[in-house]
Design a protein around this motif. Structure first.
Motif, short mmCIF file in Angstrom:
data_model
loop_
_atom_site.label_atom_id
_atom_site.label_comp_id
_atom_site.label_asym_id
_atom_site.label_seq_id
_atom_site.Cartn_x
_atom_site.Cartn_y
_atom_site.Cartn_z
N THR A 173 47.25 33.50 41.67
CA THR A 173 46.66 34.05 40.74
C THR A 173 45.83 35.53 41.28
O THR A 173 45.44 35.59 42.32
CB THR A 173 45.69 33.53 40.03
N VAL A 174 46.23 36.70 40.85
CA VAL A 174 45.69 37.87 41.25
C VAL A 174 44.43 38.20 40.74
O VAL A 174 44.19 38.14 39.43
CB VAL A 174 46.67 39.15 41.07
N LEU A 175 43.39 38.26 41.47
CA LEU A 175 42.17 38.64 41.13
C LEU A 175 41.97 40.13 40.79
O LEU A 175 41.67 40.74 41.50
CB LEU A 175 41.23 38.09 41.92
N GLY A 176 42.21 40.42 39.41
CA GLY A 176 41.86 42.03 39.19
C GLY A 176 40.53 42.55 39.20
O GLY A 176 40.42 43.82 39.17
N ASP A 177 39.49 41.62 39.10
CA ASP A 177 38.29 42.05 39.08
C ASP A 177 37.85 42.76 40.26
O ASP A 177 36.75 43.63 40.57
CB ASP A 177 37.13 41.19 38.66
N PHE A 178 38.47 42.16 41.43
CA PHE A 178 38.04 42.55 42.75
C PHE A 178 39.25 43.68 43.25
O PHE A 178 40.23 43.86 42.75
CB PHE A 178 38.28 41.50 43.79
N GLU A 179 38.53 44.58 44.20
CA GLU A 179 39.28 45.66 44.60
C GLU A 179 39.28 45.62 46.25
O GLU A 179 38.16 45.43 46.74
CB GLU A 179 38.71 47.15 44.09
N LEU A 180 40.61 45.65 46.74
CA LEU A 180 40.49 45.69 48.23
C LEU A 180 40.58 47.17 48.70
O LEU A 180 41.42 47.84 48.43
CB LEU A 180 41.76 45.09 48.76
#
Length: 148
Positions: free
Chosen positions: A87-94
């Motif tokens: 699952t890709v966590l879209g709320d976090f930004e790398l």
């Protein structure tokens, strides 16, 4: 055809030749010694420290077990990876990453520097930081934080 000396050999050249012949002879003698003693148990300095790579594989006694450590089998084993959710966590930004640490922005707007083993609120422990398809990916217990 006979070998002929073409002039005098200086001391340095003679010393180098004698040293080379002595080293070659020593190598042959060592190889003969090791082949002649093939029935003995191998002894490796530091073998007892390799126990972190061992697991008990059978109850049969091992021939390569050092004295005094009857409970450990020194058969090497591989490690296993943890299965991470894809699952890709879209709320976090790398924001930025390297092989040992990463800087991320949380959904609340906070900047956090993380490395493997750090617990991140909401997603659990950071398990890995690696490159995937030429982009950095931070693997956590709750999902992946990908570079955009």
């Amino acid at each position: 055809m006979r070998f002929q000396w073409r002039g005098r050999i200086d001391r340095t050249e003679a010393l180098l030749r004698v040293t080379g012949v002595a080293l070659a002879g020593g190598s042959v003698a060592f190889a003969a010694h090791m082949l002649g003693n093939a029935d003995r148990d191998p002894q490796f300095a530091g073998l007892e420290h390799l126990a972190i790579y061992a697991r008990l594989t059978s109850s049969a006694p091992s021939r390569y077990r050092p004295l005094g450590s009857a409970e450990i089998d020194y058969t090497p084993v591989g490690s296993t990876r943890r299965n991470l959710p894809e699952t890709v966590l879209g709320d976090f930004e790398l924001i930025k990453a390297s092989a040992t640490a990463a800087t991320i922005r949380t959904p609340q707007g906070r900047i956090a520097r993380v490395s493997p083993g750090v617990k991140l609120p909401g997603v659990g422990e950071v398990v890995s930081i690696r490159r995937r398809d030429n982009k950095w990916v931070v693997g956590t217990q709750g999902g992946l934080i990908c570079e955009r």
